[in-house]
Design an enzyme around this catalytic site. Structure first.
Site, PDB file in Angstrom:
ATOM      1  N   ILE A 163      46.753 -94.999 -24.051  1.00 16.67           N
ATOM      2  CA  ILE A 163      46.990 -93.820 -23.200  1.00 16.67           C
ATOM      3  C   ILE A 163      47.917 -94.147 -22.014  1.00 16.67           C
ATOM      4  O   ILE A 163      48.613 -93.270 -21.521  1.00 16.67           O
ATOM      5  CB  ILE A 163      45.647 -93.203 -22.738  1.00 16.67           C
ATOM      6  CG1 ILE A 163      45.835 -91.740 -22.338  1.00 16.67           C
ATOM      7  CG2 ILE A 163      45.018 -94.005 -21.608  1.00 16.67           C
ATOM      8  CD1 ILE A 163      44.530 -90.976 -22.167  1.00 16.67           C
ATOM      9  N   ASP A 211      39.467 -97.373 -18.544  1.00 15.33           N
ATOM     10  CA  ASP A 211      39.525 -97.426 -17.072  1.00 15.33           C
ATOM     11  C   ASP A 211      40.262 -98.698 -16.616  1.00 15.33           C
ATOM     12  O   ASP A 211      41.203 -98.642 -15.791  1.00 15.33           O
ATOM     13  CB  ASP A 211      38.074 -97.409 -16.545  1.00 15.33           C
ATOM     14  CG  ASP A 211      37.957 -97.128 -15.060  1.00 15.33           C
ATOM     15  OD1 ASP A 211      38.995 -96.867 -14.421  1.00 15.33           O
ATOM     16  OD2 ASP A 211      36.815 -97.158 -14.547  1.00 15.33           O
TER      17      ASP A 211
END
Ligand code: AR6
Length: 177
Positions: free
Chosen positions: A16, A39
């Protein structure tokens, strides 16, 4: 799914942090101070300025979302949302996960975001069952897009092949329904 909605939603396998979109969504924890999984990847790619801005935000309750700049990422913004930890389904997990998608999209629209990428929130370390999470993600995003012009385009970015296959199947199933 209507043809118009169909063209606004897509699935891609990949990282991503490489997405060329206005905003990427981070599957964060309530501290917003980083972690593993997607994250960790987002913080590494964005650089230390992201952590500094996150510190000033002061956390985020499960189901809500917060926006920061994207710093060294191709994306202008990161929208941090906190998915529920799966405890068997009796602790409002479905509603909280749907809220993550809804709140992230609302924040994106407020900031004029035209394109946004979502990871498979809660399906890693937080152990939300993948098919159930994917159905909720697709249904919730479809519903929001049906009544909102922004974002124009939503990409579900899946890190591994198994997740990509489930997303494709459910999105195609939704297209027939
Ligand atoms: N791009 C896209 N998807 C990714 C990437 C990437 N670079 N890396 C991992 N994924 P997880 P959660 C996928 O565990 O379950 C963190 O420590 C991964 O394969 O990242 O919501 C936070 O700080 C999986 O499909 O998020 C929280 O403490 C999906 O992203 C906690 O984990 C979500 O997996 C959040 O857990």
């Amino acid at each position: 799914m209507s043809d118009e909605l169909d063209t606004r939603l897509s699935v891609e396998q990949g990282d991503i942090t490489r997405q060329q979109v206005d905003a990427i969504v981070n599957a964060a924890n309530e501290s917003l101070l980083g972690g593993g999984g997607v994250d960790g990847a987002i913080h590494r790619a964005a650089g230390p300025e992201l952590l500094a801005e996150c510190r000033s935000v002061g956390g985020c309750p499960t189901g809500e979302a917060r926006l920061t700049q994207g710093y060294r990422l191709p994306a202008k913004y990161v929208i941090h949302t906190v998915g529920p930890v799966w405890h068997g389904g009796g602790q409002d997990e479905d509603a909280l996960l749907a809220a993550c998608y809804r709140n992230s999209l609302a924040l994106a629209a407020e900031h004029g975001v035209r394109s946004i990428a979502f990871p498979a929130i809660s399906t890693g370390v937080y152990r939300f069952p993948l098919e159930r999470a994917t159905r909720l993600a697709v249904e919730t995003v479809r519903r929001v897009l049906a009544s909102s012009e922004l974002p124009e385009r939503v990409v579900f970015v899946c890190f591994d092949e198994a997740t990509t296959a489930v997303y494709r199947e459910i999105l195609e199933g939704a297209a027939d329904g």
